[in-house]
Design a protein around this motif. Structure first.
Motif, short mmCIF file in Angstrom:
data_model
loop_
_atom_site.label_atom_id
_atom_site.label_comp_id
_atom_site.label_asym_id
_atom_site.label_seq_id
_atom_site.Cartn_x
_atom_site.Cartn_y
_atom_site.Cartn_z
N ARG A 26 -0.41 -3.94 -6.60
CA ARG A 26 -0.36 -2.22 -6.26
C ARG A 26 -1.73 -1.66 -5.71
O ARG A 26 -1.68 -0.85 -4.96
CB ARG A 26 0.23 -1.63 -7.55
N GLY B 235 -2.82 0.76 -2.50
CA GLY B 235 -3.26 1.95 -2.37
C GLY B 235 -2.60 2.65 -3.93
O GLY B 235 -2.64 3.84 -3.88
N LYS B 236 -2.51 1.94 -4.92
CA LYS B 236 -1.62 2.33 -6.05
C LYS B 236 -2.28 1.96 -7.43
O LYS B 236 -2.83 0.93 -7.23
CB LYS B 236 -0.23 1.97 -6.18
N LEU B 237 -2.19 2.56 -8.39
CA LEU B 237 -2.78 1.99 -9.79
C LEU B 237 -1.53 1.58 -10.63
O LEU B 237 -0.43 1.41 -10.08
CB LEU B 237 -3.19 3.34 -10.24
N GLY C 81 2.30 4.61 -1.05
CA GLY C 81 1.10 4.14 -1.44
C GLY C 81 0.00 5.10 -1.10
O GLY C 81 0.24 6.10 -0.25
N GLY C 82 -1.14 4.51 -1.06
CA GLY C 82 -2.26 5.53 -0.70
C GLY C 82 -2.96 5.22 0.73
O GLY C 82 -2.10 4.28 1.31
N TRP D 52 -6.03 4.60 3.45
CA TRP D 52 -7.27 4.25 3.72
C TRP D 52 -7.46 3.52 5.05
O TRP D 52 -6.32 3.02 5.57
CB TRP D 52 -7.81 3.35 2.37
N TRP E 79 -10.85 3.16 0.61
CA TRP E 79 -9.97 2.56 -0.36
C TRP E 79 -10.18 3.22 -1.75
O TRP E 79 -9.14 3.69 -2.31
CB TRP E 79 -9.84 1.25 -0.39
N ALA F 228 -9.01 6.88 -1.90
CA ALA F 228 -7.64 7.03 -2.10
C ALA F 228 -7.34 6.70 -3.58
O ALA F 228 -6.56 7.67 -3.98
CB ALA F 228 -6.87 5.92 -1.21
N LEU F 229 -7.84 5.84 -4.23
CA LEU F 229 -7.22 5.46 -5.48
C LEU F 229 -8.05 6.56 -6.47
O LEU F 229 -7.25 6.82 -7.35
CB LEU F 229 -7.87 4.08 -5.79
N ARG G 243 -5.61 9.29 -6.42
CA ARG G 243 -4.31 8.97 -6.73
C ARG G 243 -4.48 9.06 -8.53
O ARG G 243 -3.36 9.34 -9.03
CB ARG G 243 -3.86 7.59 -6.34
N GLN H 76 -2.66 10.98 -12.94
CA GLN H 76 -2.81 10.60 -14.53
C GLN H 76 -3.28 12.03 -15.38
O GLN H 76 -3.35 11.83 -16.61
CB GLN H 76 -3.25 9.62 -14.81
N ARG I 11 12.46 -1.58 -5.86
CA ARG I 11 11.25 -1.15 -6.46
C ARG I 11 11.58 0.42 -7.12
O ARG I 11 12.44 1.08 -6.39
CB ARG I 11 9.90 -1.04 -5.67
#
Lengths: 206, 84, 981
Positions: free
Chosen positions: A143, A147-149, B53-54, B56, B64, B67-68, B71, B75, C96
Motif C-alpha cells: 500500500r 500512496g496508502k497507509l 491511492g495517493g 505524487w 510521496w 501525499a502520505l 492521507r 486517521q 479489494r
C-alpha cells in the motif's frame, strides 16, 4: 524524512478486531497466521481493563534483525522493517527476540516444521518488484507504493490505531491528550523506538 | 519462552510507564531479492484516480511523503470534524 | 475476541504474547482439526496450510490482462451504523476493499465485520448455498430453480386451497434493503394474509410500540454523530463497543471532549471499560433503575419544569408513582444498586445536559419491554433531554436495515409506513400499488382477517403447534418460509424443532441456508426446499441506518453461483402464484414498477422504481422526499456533509447538477413532502429550535387534543422556529386547512385529491406542501405522553421476569395476568411465573442467564461464522462465569460445561471464567448454531454449506416469556444452572 510507526491509543481501543480482519482481507493472510491481534489486559476488572492492538512495531533497533542467523531482515528508507522470505530458514529466533510477539510461522509439511516467517509489513510488501503479483503472493499488498497507509490503521473503528509517519501520528495523538487533559504515555513506544525524551511522543502533559 | 516472558514483563513496566521518542537514526539497509534491490515506494507510479491511492510525482520522495502525510489526516477525525 | 484471551488478571496477556511458537503451532493444529471437521477435503486443507498466499490465485488470475477496474460504493451489511465501503472490482471480481474516509457516518472506520465484508465476494471455499436444494429421503439433493418453483408453488397452492391463505407464514428479513422489504410486505398482502414478520419483532418491537406511543415515532431520535454534541451518555442495555463498534468513534470523541459516559449493565462490558461510571444492575430490573434515578431527580428538583409544562403530558402521575414505589430502599432491593450510586448517577445526568440514554436489546427483550423503553423516554423528558441537539433517546438498531424494514416492510401489525391494518390503510396502499382493493379483499380468507395482526416471528412455532381452538384463525400454520431469518435467533429451540416435525412445507431463502436447514433435516426426511438468495452486495437498493439516514448501495458484483436477488425470487414466485401483475402495479394501461433484466437475462422489478413507489405512498414517516436521484447524489458527495450536524454546507453534484446545500446526509426521515419541496430531512426528531424546513420538528399530535380535560397539544409559545401557528396544533387534514384559510393555497389538482384526506393519505402531497410553506409540521404540535393510557401499564411498572431469581420479589412485583389472544395466540404470564415459583426454579437454577452480542458475529451468525477471517477469531461458544460461581462448581477456565434451564434443555459450551459477570449471573452470546444439545449437526447441513464455526445455540435453552404489547421474546433474563461436562 518519513519514519513509519504504529501508535495504539489505549483510551480508544475497544477490541473490535477491525484491524485484525482488515489485515487479513488486504493481505490475504491465511488462517492461523495473525500479523496483528488485539490483547486485553485486566479483563473484567473495573477501572483497569485496557485493550491494545499489537503487531510488528517496526522498531528502530529491531531485535529480530540482530538475532537473525541468515540476515534476512532489512529496513527501508522510511523505517519499515521487512524481510526476505527466500532467505528465511524459519528458525524462529526472531520470535524469541521480539518483545511484541510479531513473527508468525505458518505450519508447513506433515511433521509440523515451521514455514517461512511471516509478519506485518506495514503494508509495504517485500523484496520483489513493487505491486507485483510475486510480491503480493509472498508478502501481501504494498500500500505504501500506492500512496496508502496500512489497512489496519486506516480502518480502525475508533481511530485508536494510528499508522504513518511518527511525527504526524504523534501530532494526532497529542491533540487527543490535550483534549483529555490526562495521560500521555504511549503503549510500546519506549520498547520499539527507544527511551528518549520522556513524553515527547505526546508532547507531555497538558 | 522465559526470555520472552521477561521481556514482556519489562515491557509492561517500561512500556506503560511512559516513554517517548528517541533520536531516530534509521540505518537504511537495501533489501534484496535474488540480487535485485527492493523497490522504493515513490519509484512506483501512482494508481489510477478511482483506486483511491495517493498522488505524487514518480520518483520524487518528498511529494510521496506529503501525499502520505496528507492521507494520515484521515486517521484524525478532528480534522474532518472541525477543519472542513 | 478469542476465548483464550478472555480470562481475567494481568498474567494472561503476557502469557499469550509470550506463548510464542507453541501457541502458533497449536493454532495451526486447531485449524487442521477444524478443516477435517468442517468437511473440507484433506487435500485442499493441506494445500492451503502450506501455501500461505495461495488463496489469492484465483481472483488475480482472472483479473490478468486488460483489467477493467471499477469502484462500487456500498454499505456494510452487519449493523445499523451504516459504514460506507468502496469495493474495487476487477473484471467482475471483487478484489479489494477501501475505506471511505468521506463518509460522515463512519469516516472510513470499520469493525471486524465491516473490514471483512469482501469475503462475500470470494467464491472458492465459499460456505454459501450454491444452488436450489430439496430434502429427499433425508438427504439434501440439488434441484433446478424451475423444479423448485414448480413444486413449492404447487404445495403452497394446495395448502391455500385446503386451509386458506393464513396457513402460510413468512419470516422476513431486516437484511433486505428497503425496496425488497417493502415488496415482501406487498407480496403477502397480495397473497391475502398478514402472517409475515421479521427480526424487528425480536429486536426493537417494544421500542417502537413504547416510544411511538410516547411521542410519535418509534425511531432513534438523533444520530450517532449527534453524541458529539452531548454532555452525558447513559448506556442502559447497550454494549455498543461490541454491537455497534463504529458508533464508539463518536462516543469516545464526545468523551474526549468532556462528555460523561455512564454504563449500567449486568455485565462489565467492553463499553463499560470505556465509561466514567459503571453501575452493575440485576438483569431485568431496568424500570426500577430508571425510576430510581427519577426519584432523586424529582426529590432534588432537577427536572426541567418549563420543558415539562410546555411539552409533556402526565409527568405528575409519573412523579406520584415514582415517589411512592421507587424509594431508594425498594430500588436497591430490586436492582442491587445502592442509594449513593443511584444518587451519583442521577446527579451526573442532571449536571451534564444535554444527554442521551442509549439502548439496544438490553431494554427491549423483556416481558415488560414496552414499559422499560417508555421509562427511558420518561427519564429523558423529565430532564428536558428529548427533541434537542445533543440529547434524546439513541436507540441503536441491530441489523443494517432493521430500521428500514420496520418502516416499510414485513410487519405483522402494519402495512408499510406504520399505516396499520385498518380499512383506510388498505385503501391507501391499494391506490398506491395500483391494485383493485376489492381484488385484494377476495384474496383474504375473510375481510375481517385483513385487520387482524398476523403471527410474530417470536412465536412462529406456536402458530404451528398450538391447539387450534386457541388459535385466532381457521387453521394452524402449515407452511413456513424463512426468508433471511435464522431460527436460533428465537427462544425455545426445542419447541421450534417440534414445529418443524409438524410442518407440511418449509422453504429457506437465504445466501446461507442457516440452522433452519440443519434443524429440519435432523427430524425430517422430506418437506423442505432451500433457495440461494443473493447478498446485498449483489444487488442495488437503499438502506436505512439507525439514525434514519438512507444510503444507496450500488451493485458490487453479479449474484454468485446460482443465487438470485430476493426481489427476483419474489417476482418469480408471484408469477407462479398468479399475482405478478399486481406485484408490479400493472393495471389500466399503467405499470408502477418497470421490469429490468437481472441475472441470466431474467426479469426483476427495478429498485429505483420501487423506491419511487415507496416515495409516492409513505407520507406518515416522510419517506417521500428520498428519491433515488437524491440518494445517489449524496453517496457521490459524502465529503460535503459535516460530521457533527450531518448537514451539507454547500456543493453541487457534478453528474446531475443537484444542489446539495442544506441537505442532511441521507435525508433522515421524515423528509417531508415530495422531492420538489426539497426538504432536507430531519436529523434530530422533535427539535423545535429549528424551522421545519431546516430539519426542525415537534412532538406528534396523535392522540387527540385533550384527555380528561387536560390539554394534549403543546402549550402556547412552544413550537418549531418560524411556525405560522404559535400554539399547539392538531395534525393537518382538509378540514384544518380550510379552517386556517389555507385551503386555497392548494392547486386545483391538489384540491381534488386532498378533499376528504389528511396529511397521511393525500397522494398529491398538497396538504404537506402547504403546511411546510407555513413552517408547520404536518403531523401537528403536541405534548409527549409520559402516561400511555392505552397500554396495560399506563405508567411503566417494574415486573419481575417470569423466571425470577427472587420469589420474594415476585410477590411484590408480579407479572401480568395471562392474555387470551395476542397476535392470534394465547400469551401466558402469571401461569408461568407462578409455576416457576412453585417449582422452586430459582433454587434448582440459581444463576441468571442473559445473552448478547459479540463483535465478530452478527445475528444468528450463519453468515459471519462462514467468513474465515471472522470465524478464526471466535471458534467456540462459551458461557461467562464469575470466578466464584466457577469455583463453587469445580469448573476451570476453558473446560466444557453443560448449561441447563427450566425448559429442560441443555447446551454444551466452554467455560470462560471472568469477573465481567457477577456471581449471580452468566452470559452466553447468541450467534451460535450448528450443535444440538452437545451434538454437532454437520451431517445435516447441505454439503459444503455448513458454517466454519458451529456451536450450541443459547436459544436452545431460553425459556417462555413475551412482552404483553408486542410479543417480544424474553431472552435477557431467565434462569440456568451450570455444571462440568
Amino acid at each position: 524524512m518519513a519514519r513509519m510507526k504504529f501508535l495504539v491509543d489505549a483510551e480508544r481501543c475497544i477490541e473490535c478486531n477491525g484491524c485484525v480482519t482488515a489485515c487479513k482481507n488486504e493481505n490475504e493472510v491465511p488462517w492461523g497466521v495473525n500479523r496483528r491481534r488485539v490483547v486485553t489486559i485486566n479483563d473484567g476488572v473495573i477501572g483497569a481493563e485496557k485493550s491494545i492492538s499489537v503487531a510488528c512495531m517496526h522498531c528502530s533497533d529491531a531485535p529480530c534483525m540482530a538475532v537473525c542467523p541468515v540476515d534476512c531482515f532489512y529496513r527501508t528508507d522510511d523505517g519499515v522493517v521487512l524481510h526476505d522470505k527466500d532467505l528465511c530458514i524459519g528458525c524462529g529466533y526472531c520470535f524469541y527476540a521480539c518483545p511484541f510477539g510479531a513473527p508468525q510461522f505458518p505450519q508447513a509439511g506433515a511433521f509440523g516444521l515451521r514455514g517461512k516467517m511471516d509478519k506485518c509489513t506495514f503494508c509495504a510488501g517485500g523484496p520483489e518488484a513493487d505491486r507485483s503479483d510475486a510480491e503480493f503472493k509472498k508478502y501481501g499488498r504494498n500500500r505504501l507504493a500506492e500512496g496508502k497507509l496500512p489497512a489496519c490503521a486506516e480502518m480502525c473503528s475508533t481511530k485508536a490505531l494510528l499508522g504513518g509517519d511518527g511525527d504526524v501520528i504523534a501530532d494526532i495523538y497529542r491533540e487527543r491528550v490535550v483534549r483529555r487533559g490526562k495521560g500521555s504515555e504511549v503503549w510500546g513506544w519506549g520498547t520499539a523506538y527507544g527511551p528518549g525524551k520522556a513524553g515527547a511522543a505526546a508532547g507531555g502533559k497538558s | 519462552m522465559k526470555r520472552a516472558a521477561l521481556a514482556l514483563a519489562a515491557l509492561a513496566a517500561l512500556g506503560l510507564a511512559g516513554c517517548g521518542e528517541s533520536d531516530q537514526v534509521v540505518v537504511y539497509k537495501q533489501g534484496k531479492y535474488q540480487g535485485k534491490p527492493d523497490g522504493r515506494p515513490w519509484d512506483s507510479a501512482p494508481l489510477a484516480q478511482e483506486q483511491r491511492g495517493g498522488t505524487w510525482n514518480k520518483g520524487d520522495k518528498s511529494s510521496w511523503e506529503s501525499a502520505l502525510n496528507a492521507r494520515n489526516l484521515t486517521q484524525n477525525e478532528y480534522k474532518r470534524i472541525y477543519n472542513q | 475476541m478469542l476465548l483464550t484471551r478472555k480470562t481475567s488478571g494481568p498474567a494472561v496477556p503476557q502469557a499469550r504474547l509470550a506463548r510464542g511458537l507453541s501457541g502458533v503451532l497449536a493454532k495451526t493444529m486447531d485449524r487442521r482439526a477444524f478443516l477435517q471437521r468442517s468437511g473440507v477435503t484433506l487435500g485442499a486443507g493441506a494445500a492451503a496450510a502450506q501455501l500461505p498466499f495461495s488463496i489469492i490465485g484465483e481472483a488475480r488470475a482472472q483479473a490478468k490482462g486488460a483489467a477493467k477496474v471499477e469502484v462500487k460504493r456500498s454499505v456494510c451489511t452487519h449493523c445499523s451504523v451504516g459504514c460506507a465501503i468502496d469495493a474495487v472490482v476487477e473484471n467482475g471480481v471483487w478484489v479489494r476493499q477501501e475505506a471511505v474516509f468521506d463518509s460522515p457516518l463512519n469516516l472510513g472506520a470499520h469493525c471486524a465485520k465491516g473490514a471483512a465484508v469482501r469475503e462475500h465476494g470470494i467464491t472458492h471455499d465459499s460456505h454459501r448455498l450454491k444452488y436450489p436444494m430439496k430434502l429427499e429421503g433425508g438427504k439434501w439433493v440439488k434441484v433446478s430453480w424451475d423444479q423448485a418453483y414448480d413444486e413449492i408453488s404447487k404445495k403452497v397452492l394446495k395448502i391455500r386451497e385446503e386451509s386458506g391463505p393464513d396457513a402460510l407464514f413468512i419470516l422476513g428479513s431486516s437484511k433486505h434493503n428497503n425496496e425488497q422489504s417493502y415488496l415482501l410486505r406487498k407480496w403477502l398482502g397480495l397473497w391475502g394474509s398478514n402472517n409475515v414478520d421479521h427480526q424487528a419483532r425480536i429486536c426493537h418491537s417494544t421500542t417502537v410500540a413504547g416510544i411511538a406511543n410516547t411521542w410519535g415515532y418509534g425511531a432513534m431520535t438523533n444520530s450517532y454523530n449527534d453524541e458529539q454534541n452531548s454532555k452525558c451518555l447513559l448506556f442502559l442495555g447497550s454494549n455498543a463497543a461490541e454491537a455497534h463498534p463504529v458508533s464508539m468513534l463518536h462516543t469516545l470523541h464526545a468523551k474526549e471532549n468532556g462528555a460523561k459516559v455512564i454504563v449500567a449493565d449486568p455485565r462489565f462490558t467492553r463499553t463499560a471499560a470505556k465509561a466514567d461510571k459503571f453501575v452493575r444492575i440485576r438483569s431485568g430490573s431496568d424500570v426500577a433503575f430508571q425510576f430510581g434515578l427519577l426519584y432523586h431527580i424529582f426529590k432534588n428538583g432537577w427536572e426541567d419544569k418549563k420543558y415539562i409544562h410546555d411539552r409533556v403530558y402526565g409527568m405528575d402521575q409519573i412523579k406520584t408513582e415514582v415517589m411512592a414505589k421507587y424509594t431508594p430502599q425498594a430500588v436497591e432491593e430490586v436492582t442491587g444498586v445502592s442509594e449513593k450510586d443511584m444518587y451519583d448517577t442521577a446527579k451526573m445526568l442532571a449536571d451534564n445536559r444535554p444527554g442521551f440514554i442509549i439502548w439496544a436489546m438490553g431494554q427491549t427483550q423483556h416481558t415488560n419491554g414496552n414499559a422499560v423503553t417508555r421509562a427511558s423516554a420518561v427519564l429523558m423528558l423529565a430532564l428536558g433531554n428529548a427533541g434537542i441537539t445533543g440529547g434524546g433517546c439513541n436507540i441503536y438498531r441491530g441489523h443494517d436495515n432493521v430500521q428500514g424494514a420496520t418502516d416499510l416492510g414485513p410487519n405483522a401489525q402494519s402495512l408499510p409506513g406504520y399505516y396499520g391494518l385498518a380499512p383506510g390503510a388498505w385503501k391507501h396502499w391499494a391506490r398506491v400499488w395500483n391494485v383493485d382493493l376489492d381484488w385484494i379483499k377476495k384474496r383474504f380468507a375473510a375481510e375481517s382477517m385483513m385487520g387482524k395482526n398476523g403471527f410474530t416471528v417470536s412465536r412462529w412455532a406456536d402458530a404451528v403447534t398450538e391447539k387450534i381452538e386457541n388459535v385466532d384463525q381457521d387453521s394452524n400454520v402449515r407452511a413456513v418460509i424463512f426468508w433471511g431469518h435464522a431460527p436460533n435467533s428465537q427462544s425455545r429451540g426445542p419447541d421450534q424443532l417440534e414445529a418443524m416435525k409438524k410442518l407440511d412445507l418449509m422453504v429457506v431463502i437465504d445466501p446461507y441456508p442457516s440452522a433452519s436447514a440443519a434443524m429440519f433435516a435432523m427430524v425430517r426426511k422430506d418437506g423442505a426446499y432451500l433457495l440461494p438468495a443473493a447478498t446485498q452486495f449483489e444487488c442495488a437498493g437503499s438502506v436505512t441506518a439507525s439514525n434514519r439516514s438512507l444510503q444507496w448501495r450500488e451493485q458490487v458484483i453479479e449474484p454468485l453461483f446460482e443465487s438470485r436477488t430476493d426481489h427476483m425470487i419474489m417476482y418469480q414466485l408471484a408469477q407462479k402464484l398468479g399475482f405478478a401483475d399486481q406485484f408490479v402495479g400493472k393495471a389500466g394501461g399503467k405499470q408502477n414498477i418497470k421490469l429490468v433484466k437481472g441475472k441470466g437475462g431474467m426479469d426483476e422489478p427495478e429498485m429505483e422504481d420501487t423506491l419511487r413507489e415507496v416515495n409516492s405512498g409513505t407520507w406518515t414517516i416522510g419517506y417521500t422526499g428520498q428519491t433515488p436521484e437524491r440518494l445517489k447524489a449524496h453517496m457521490r458527495n459524502m465529503h460535503v456533509f459535516d460530521v457533527k450536524t450531518l448537514r451539507a454546507r454547500g456543493g453541487k453534484d457534478k453528474e446531475t447538477g443537484y444542489d446539495l446545500t442544506g441537505d442532511y446526509f441521507g435525508l433522515p426521515w421524515p423528509c417531508w413532502g415530495t422531492a420538489n419541496e426539497k426538504h432536507p430531512g430531519t436529523p434530530n426528531l422533535y427539535d423545535i429550535s429549528k424551522n421545519v424546513m431546516d430539519g426542525g420538528c415537534t412532538f406528534r399530535a396523535r392522540y387527540g387534543v385533550e384527555k380528561d380535560g387536560v390539554n394534549l397539544l403543546a402549550e402556547d409559545g412552544s413550537h418549531s422556529v418560524g411556525s405560522d401557528i404559535t400554539t399547539g396544533y392538531p395534525e393537518f387534514d382538509h378540514g384544518f386547512l380550510k379552517k386556517l384559510g389555507w385551503w386555497d393555497e392548494l392547486s386545483d389538482a391538489e384540491k381534488q385529491e386532498a378533499e376528504g384526506k389528511n396529511w397521511k393519505t393525500d397522494l398529491s402531497g398538497g396538504i404537506q406542501r402547504v403546511a411546510l410553506k407555513h413552517s408547520c409540521v404536518p403531523f401537528g404540535n403536541a405534548k409527549a405522553r409520559a402516561v400511555v393510557w392505552n397500554f396495560p401499564d399506563k405508567v411503566p411498572l417494574h415486573r419481575e421476569p417470569l423466571y425470577s431469581p427472587r420469589p420474594d420479589l415476585v410477590a411484590k412485583w408480579p407479572t401480568h395476568p395471562d392474555k387470551k389472544t395476542l397476535y392470534r395466540l394465547p400469551a401466558l404470564f402469571k401461569t408461568i411465573q407462578d409455576k416457576s415459583v412453585a417449582d422452586k426454579d430459582s433454587e434448582k437454577y440459581p444463576l441468571i442467564l442473559t445473552s448478547g452480542r459479540l463483535v465478530e458475529y452478527e445475528g444468528g451468525g450463519e453468515e459471519t461464522r462462514s467468513n474465515p477471517w471472522l470465524a478464526e477469531l471466535m471458534q467456540d461458544n462459551f458461557v461467562e462465569l464469575n470466578p466464584k460461581s466457577a469455583a463453587d462448581r469445580g469448573i476451570r477456565n476453558g473446560e466444557d460445561v453443560w448449561v441447563s434451564s427450566p425448559s429442560g434443555a441443555k447446551i454444551k459450551v466452554k467455560a470462560l471464567v471472568t469477573e465481567r459477570v457477577a456471581a449471580d449471573t452468566v452470559f452466553i452470546p447468541f450467534h451460535f448454531s450448528g450443535w444440538w444439545q452437545g451434538q454437532d449437526m454437520l451431517g445435516y447441513y447441505p454439503e459444503g454449506s455448513a458454517p466454519i464455526v458451529r456451536g450450541d445455540a443459547v436459544n436452545t435453552i431460553t425459556t417462555y416469556g413475551y412482552d404483553i404489547v408486542t410479543q417480544m421474546q424474553e431472552t435477557k433474563t431467565t434462569l440456568c444452572q451450570v455444571a462440568k461436562a
